[in-house]
Motif scaffolding. Structure first.
Motif, PDB file in Angstrom:
ATOM      1  N   GLN A 168       0.960  -1.746   0.102  1.00  0.00           N
ATOM      2  CA  GLN A 168      -0.060  -0.058   0.257  1.00  0.00           C
ATOM      3  C   GLN A 168       0.938   1.414  -0.165  1.00  0.00           C
ATOM      4  OE1 GLN A 168      -4.367  -0.200   2.192  1.00  0.00           O
ATOM      5  NE2 GLN A 168      -2.590  -1.827   3.222  1.00  0.00           N
ATOM      6  N   LEU A 169       2.051   1.047   0.898  1.00  0.00           N
ATOM      7  CA  LEU A 169       3.007   1.991   0.823  1.00  0.00           C
ATOM      8  C   LEU A 169       3.497   2.786  -0.775  1.00  0.00           C
ATOM      9  CD1 LEU A 169       4.856   2.114   4.516  1.00  0.00           C
ATOM     10  CD2 LEU A 169       2.772   3.871   3.451  1.00  0.00           C
ATOM     11  N   ALA A 170       3.373   1.680  -1.241  1.00  0.00           N
ATOM     12  CA  ALA A 170       4.523   1.213  -2.553  1.00  0.00           C
ATOM     13  C   ALA A 170       3.581   2.010  -3.767  1.00  0.00           C
ATOM     14  CB  ALA A 170       4.809  -0.069  -2.817  1.00  0.00           C
ATOM     15  N   LYS A 171       1.772   1.770  -4.080  1.00  0.00           N
ATOM     16  CA  LYS A 171       0.903   2.513  -4.414  1.00  0.00           C
ATOM     17  C   LYS A 171       0.868   3.880  -4.119  1.00  0.00           C
ATOM     18  CE  LYS A 171      -1.288   1.212  -6.970  1.00  0.00           C
ATOM     19  NZ  LYS A 171      -0.985   1.219  -8.530  1.00  0.00           N
ATOM     20  N   LEU A 172       1.300   3.973  -2.835  1.00  0.00           N
ATOM     21  CA  LEU A 172       0.613   5.128  -2.794  1.00  0.00           C
ATOM     22  C   LEU A 172       1.923   6.491  -3.414  1.00  0.00           C
ATOM     23  CD1 LEU A 172      -0.930   5.289   1.271  1.00  0.00           C
ATOM     24  CD2 LEU A 172      -1.977   6.330  -0.811  1.00  0.00           C
ATOM     25  N   TYR A 173       3.124   5.803  -3.167  1.00  0.00           N
ATOM     26  CA  TYR A 173       4.366   6.512  -3.461  1.00  0.00           C
ATOM     27  C   TYR A 173       3.946   6.605  -5.168  1.00  0.00           C
ATOM     28  CZ  TYR A 173       8.992   8.073  -3.090  1.00  0.00           C
ATOM     29  OH  TYR A 173      10.122   8.672  -2.801  1.00  0.00           O
ATOM     30  N   GLY A 174       3.540   6.061  -5.534  1.00  0.00           N
ATOM     31  CA  GLY A 174       3.326   6.053  -7.528  1.00  0.00           C
ATOM     32  C   GLY A 174       4.447   4.430  -7.722  1.00  0.00           C
ATOM     33  N   CYS A 175       4.522   3.961  -7.198  1.00  0.00           N
ATOM     34  CA  CYS A 175       4.739   2.330  -8.691  1.00  0.00           C
ATOM     35  C   CYS A 175       3.413   1.475  -8.358  1.00  0.00           C
ATOM     36  CB  CYS A 175       5.650   2.023  -7.104  1.00  0.00           C
ATOM     37  SG  CYS A 175       6.554   3.125  -5.836  1.00  0.00           S
ATOM     38  N   TYR A 176       4.207   0.631  -9.354  1.00  0.00           N
ATOM     39  CA  TYR A 176       3.601  -0.274  -9.642  1.00  0.00           C
ATOM     40  C   TYR A 176       3.879  -1.774  -8.751  1.00  0.00           C
ATOM     41  CZ  TYR A 176       1.600  -4.235 -12.688  1.00  0.00           C
ATOM     42  OH  TYR A 176       1.358  -5.172 -13.320  1.00  0.00           O
ATOM     43  N   VAL A 177       2.888  -2.413  -8.138  1.00  0.00           N
ATOM     44  CA  VAL A 177       2.843  -3.206  -7.334  1.00  0.00           C
ATOM     45  C   VAL A 177       2.454  -4.509  -8.006  1.00  0.00           C
ATOM     46  CG1 VAL A 177       2.623  -3.857  -4.438  1.00  0.00           C
ATOM     47  CG2 VAL A 177       3.330  -1.481  -5.857  1.00  0.00           C
ATOM     48  N   VAL A 178       3.266  -5.779  -7.466  1.00  0.00           N
ATOM     49  CA  VAL A 178       2.742  -6.712  -8.283  1.00  0.00           C
ATOM     50  C   VAL A 178       3.028  -7.577  -6.571  1.00  0.00           C
ATOM     51  CG1 VAL A 178       2.903  -9.070  -8.737  1.00  0.00           C
ATOM     52  CG2 VAL A 178       3.165  -7.010 -10.157  1.00  0.00           C
ATOM     53  N   GLY A 179       2.137  -8.083  -5.951  1.00  0.00           N
ATOM     54  CA  GLY A 179       2.304  -9.535  -4.701  1.00  0.00           C
ATOM     55  C   GLY A 179       2.161 -10.926  -4.693  1.00  0.00           C
ATOM     56  N   SER A 180       2.941 -11.477  -4.221  1.00  0.00           N
ATOM     57  CA  SER A 180       2.253 -12.848  -4.332  1.00  0.00           C
ATOM     58  C   SER A 180       2.259 -13.476  -2.574  1.00  0.00           C
ATOM     59  CB  SER A 180       3.848 -14.073  -4.928  1.00  0.00           C
ATOM     60  OG  SER A 180       4.757 -13.660  -3.717  1.00  0.00           O
ATOM     61  N   ALA A 181       1.426 -14.449  -3.078  1.00  0.00           N
ATOM     62  CA  ALA A 181       0.847 -15.222  -1.533  1.00  0.00           C
ATOM     63  C   ALA A 181       0.440 -16.933  -1.634  1.00  0.00           C
ATOM     64  CB  ALA A 181      -0.900 -14.098  -1.042  1.00  0.00           C
ATOM     65  N   GLY A 182      -0.171 -17.596  -1.302  1.00  0.00           N
ATOM     66  CA  GLY A 182      -0.236 -18.784  -1.190  1.00  0.00           C
ATOM     67  C   GLY A 182      -1.482 -19.380  -0.841  1.00  0.00           C
ATOM     68  N   THR A 183      -2.856 -18.221  -1.128  1.00  0.00           N
ATOM     69  CA  THR A 183      -3.922 -19.320  -1.314  1.00  0.00           C
ATOM     70  C   THR A 183      -4.804 -17.914  -2.178  1.00  0.00           C
ATOM     71  OG1 THR A 183      -5.177 -17.899   0.071  1.00  0.00           O
ATOM     72  CG2 THR A 183      -3.707 -19.943   1.083  1.00  0.00           C
ATOM     73  N   SER A 184      -5.322 -18.659  -2.712  1.00  0.00           N
ATOM     74  CA  SER A 184      -6.246 -17.595  -3.631  1.00  0.00           C
ATOM     75  C   SER A 184      -7.245 -16.798  -3.071  1.00  0.00           C
ATOM     76  CB  SER A 184      -7.657 -18.232  -4.345  1.00  0.00           C
ATOM     77  OG  SER A 184      -8.123 -19.152  -3.652  1.00  0.00           O
ATOM     78  N   GLN A 185      -7.607 -16.989  -1.716  1.00  0.00           N
ATOM     79  CA  GLN A 185      -8.082 -15.971  -1.030  1.00  0.00           C
ATOM     80  C   GLN A 185      -7.522 -15.090  -0.990  1.00  0.00           C
ATOM     81  OE1 GLN A 185      -8.825 -17.203   2.834  1.00  0.00           O
ATOM     82  NE2 GLN A 185      -9.864 -15.568   3.882  1.00  0.00           N
ATOM     83  N   LYS A 186      -6.232 -15.342  -0.718  1.00  0.00           N
ATOM     84  CA  LYS A 186      -5.558 -13.787   0.031  1.00  0.00           C
ATOM     85  C   LYS A 186      -4.839 -13.241  -0.903  1.00  0.00           C
ATOM     86  CE  LYS A 186      -2.603 -16.666   3.576  1.00  0.00           C
ATOM     87  NZ  LYS A 186      -1.656 -16.978   3.833  1.00  0.00           N
ATOM     88  N   VAL A 187      -4.717 -13.880  -1.961  1.00  0.00           N
ATOM     89  CA  VAL A 187      -4.714 -13.182  -3.852  1.00  0.00           C
ATOM     90  C   VAL A 187      -5.810 -12.302  -4.167  1.00  0.00           C
ATOM     91  CG1 VAL A 187      -4.739 -13.677  -5.980  1.00  0.00           C
ATOM     92  CG2 VAL A 187      -3.496 -14.824  -4.562  1.00  0.00           C
ATOM     93  N   ASP A 188      -6.884 -12.526  -3.659  1.00  0.00           N
ATOM     94  CA  ASP A 188      -8.555 -11.840  -3.730  1.00  0.00           C
ATOM     95  C   ASP A 188      -7.901 -10.554  -3.481  1.00  0.00           C
ATOM     96  OD1 ASP A 188     -10.637 -11.606  -4.851  1.00  0.00           O
ATOM     97  OD2 ASP A 188     -11.491 -11.538  -3.164  1.00  0.00           O
ATOM     98  N   LEU A 189      -8.002 -10.496  -2.165  1.00  0.00           N
ATOM     99  CA  LEU A 189      -7.826  -9.929  -0.993  1.00  0.00           C
ATOM    100  C   LEU A 189      -6.618  -8.440  -1.720  1.00  0.00           C
ATOM    101  CD1 LEU A 189      -7.692 -11.353   2.605  1.00  0.00           C
ATOM    102  CD2 LEU A 189      -9.347  -9.799   2.114  1.00  0.00           C
ATOM    103  N   LEU A 190      -5.932  -9.106  -1.811  1.00  0.00           N
ATOM    104  CA  LEU A 190      -4.535  -7.925  -2.644  1.00  0.00           C
ATOM    105  C   LEU A 190      -5.284  -7.177  -4.115  1.00  0.00           C
ATOM    106  CD1 LEU A 190      -1.281 -10.706  -2.583  1.00  0.00           C
ATOM    107  CD2 LEU A 190      -1.876  -8.556  -1.230  1.00  0.00           C
ATOM    108  N   LYS A 191      -5.494  -7.726  -4.826  1.00  0.00           N
ATOM    109  CA  LYS A 191      -6.106  -7.099  -5.551  1.00  0.00           C
ATOM    110  C   LYS A 191      -7.830  -6.333  -5.479  1.00  0.00           C
ATOM    111  CE  LYS A 191      -6.098 -10.926  -9.185  1.00  0.00           C
ATOM    112  NZ  LYS A 191      -6.172 -11.138  -9.928  1.00  0.00           N
ATOM    113  N   ASN A 192      -8.403  -6.951  -3.880  1.00  0.00           N
ATOM    114  CA  ASN A 192      -9.655  -5.782  -4.379  1.00  0.00           C
ATOM    115  C   ASN A 192      -9.284  -5.540  -2.842  1.00  0.00           C
ATOM    116  OD1 ASN A 192     -10.286  -7.263  -6.580  1.00  0.00           O
ATOM    117  ND2 ASN A 192     -11.138  -9.115  -5.521  1.00  0.00           N
TER     118      ASN A 192
END
Lengths: 377, 377
Positions: free
Chosen positions: B206-230
């Protein structure tokens, strides 16, 4: 790629200027025409991409002819190569891997490397016959130089010419940029240098001593260890091949830990160093000569120490620091002339010795900076 | 170690001040004396040093009694623990390894960790009954606090109390210090965060997004991936467990390469990232949760990329940046109150749930910051 030439011609304003047909140049063209001899040119050819460490048969000697002529309008010039440099990074150019900072060699073409050369013919107003230059050239008797971007003219003085591919060339500048710009040295720091008698390591150690650091080096023979202690002024040195436990060896030489590690080898030595770093230590990743083969890299297991000891580990290329080159030359020449630093070279005679010289780097056969003498003048 | 107390008493000038026998305090002492009840105290005991990842049976619940009394002149105080924090670094304290930045747990003693607590009795003039504090405490209902060095008083407002061990505590500050001080971010940078929905990762992204970066995250479940994106606003996210080839996955998400990698996991992900870094990239080494066991670290094979891409890789501890804590609190509270950042917690109820909660971290069972609620007030 006569880039530099076109930049220069872009400044001209008349047709005469542009084509350069002044009386003086006409006279030169006529003179050069008569001198356009065809001479024998020996070359070391890169045969094929390799896996693992290079062997002599990856290269071959080819004897051909070359016309001592420079295409008019090309901005190029012909040089006679005097000294050629053998450097570990060249291994990286022998594999089919384009995603690097420097493209691979072209199979069937002459090997490229740093050298000291004398200009014999020139179509470039900035490089005249007789000029001595240092920069990228071919592993051959004569080379046509078309890229002038990183060439440097040598002002000859009482420093050996061959030092311009060592102490005063890329390896020396690597030591300078790596130590001062990457290692963030402080007086009193405990400094460890691997491959310490090599082209880069020997200068790193001496610069660190001059900075007021405590310096230990590792090398692979007792002869090199002796040089480190008795000629290059290291506080201590050890033969890593005689140490069954590198971690224990480092604990012995650095009971208080390591502040700066100048890494020329990677692999198990780097792994052992990680266990012996002090808090806020710095590791400059330079050569990784032990790990030059993609297919055979050994795993590094102790990176968790980066956190516990808050270590900064940084890879670098000297080419990112070229703005500091004049400052480097000034300092190192001054140190050298004052007798504050020395430089050890391993000079092999004749272009024919080049493949074995390069191969020897990867088993530590060289003692000091490996140079090939193609011609003395 | 009532260090802070003695510093404070050193400022007093009269006997009365020194011993604090004002009328008001006398009244309090009498009142407290009558309140010195003996109450039940549940504790989570660390049983023994471990190898590999922790299991629940490495800890045990012990039910004892505690007298709600503070030794006079000790400068200590008693707290009731409200929220306890489960953090991956705690694994490091469960092994018999003293050469780290933090000592190991003591077998047979209560587990120590960050928590939010309420002062119930005090011999320290700076911490009064009723005060809410955040800092190191015990995994038990009541703790006697003798070290006040890194304790922080909480000014309660509309931010959930438990956030003081997460968003506004050590993990949040780790994200802040790591991103701003170690990663040297630039607007437009391509940023990758592993364990991205975890206590640290979610704020880094979130800090990187606020700074104007393009941010991709990895996680270990589809639930977490969903949280990251949404919910957390990452540009992209992926489930690393569904990627047979991490290198290929990273190439897909970062066709242009990665400028900043905030590493919470180490291991094969770090190795794959090294192949995808852009020149002059930065890697902040934070958690290495995948490699917490000394005996099982996986080798990192691609460190030669540090040179080719001139990468800076730096381990860090938030504790080196504590001078920035006030600035951190101000910024993050402001962002939170403006609705610019959110924080995801995984709250388990009851001290009994603590061992399973801690163990769950190492298989990624938690969704967001893992907290244990011991009591709500």
């Amino acid at each position: 790629m006569p880039h530099y030439y076109w930049v220069v011609t872009g400044l001209f304003t008349t047709l005469q200027d542009c084509f350069g047909f002044t009386k003086h140049n006409f006279a030169r063209l006529v003179r050069e025409d008569s001198a356009m001899a065809v001479v024998q040119n020996k070359q070391i050819i890169f045969k094929h991409y390799i896996e693992g460490i290079p062997v002599e048969s990856d290269m071959e000697l080819k004897v051909g002819n070359i016309k001592l002529e420079v295409p008019e309008g090309s901005g190029a010039f012909l040089v006679k190569n005097l000294y050629l440099s053998c450097d570990p990074y060249m291994r990286g150019r022998m594999r089919d891997f384009n995603d690097s900072y420097i493209p691979p060699f072209v199979p069937g073409s002459v090997i490229e490397g740093f050298g000291v050369s004398r200009v014999v013919e020139s179509d470039n107003p900035n490089f005249k016959p007789g000029d001595l230059i240092s920069g990228l050239t071919g592993w051959e008797k004569y080379s046509l130089i078309t890229r002038t971007a990183q060439l440097r003219k040598i002002q000859q003085d009482d420093i050996p010419l061959s030092y311009h591919v060592g102490l005063l060339g890329m390896p020396g500048f690597t030591a300078y940029a790596g130590f001062y710009e990457v290692c963030s040295p402080k007086k009193g720091d405990y400094v460890f240098v691997s491959a310490a008698s090599g082209a880069v390591g020997q200068l790193v150690g001496q610069l660190a001593k001059l900075y007021g650091c405590y310096v230990v080096g590792s090398a692979g023979t007792s002869q090199k260890v002796d040089l480190l202690k008795n000629k290059l002024g290291f506080d201590e040195a050890f033969n890593y091949k005689e140490e069954p436990d590198l971690n224990a060896a480092l604990r012995r030489y650095f009971p208080q830990g390591i502040d700066i590690y100048f890494d020329n080898v990677g692999g198990p030595m780097l792994d052992a160093v990680l266990l012996n770093m002090r808090p806020h230590g710095r590791i400059a990743i330079c050569g990784m000569v032990s790990q030059q083969s993609l297919s055979q890299t050994e795993g590094i297991h102790n990176l968790f120490m980066l956190i516990a000891k808050r270590i900064r580990m940084q890879g670098f290329l000297q080419s990112d620091y070229l703005h500091l080159f004049p400052r480097f030359l000034e300092l190192i020449i001054s140190y050298y002339k004052q007798g504050k630093i020395v430089y050890i070279e391993d000079m092999n005679e004749g272009l024919e010795s080049a493949p074995a010289s390069l191969v020897g780097l990867f088993s530590g056969k060289n003692v000091g900076k490996q140079v090939i003498c193609v011609a003395r003048e």
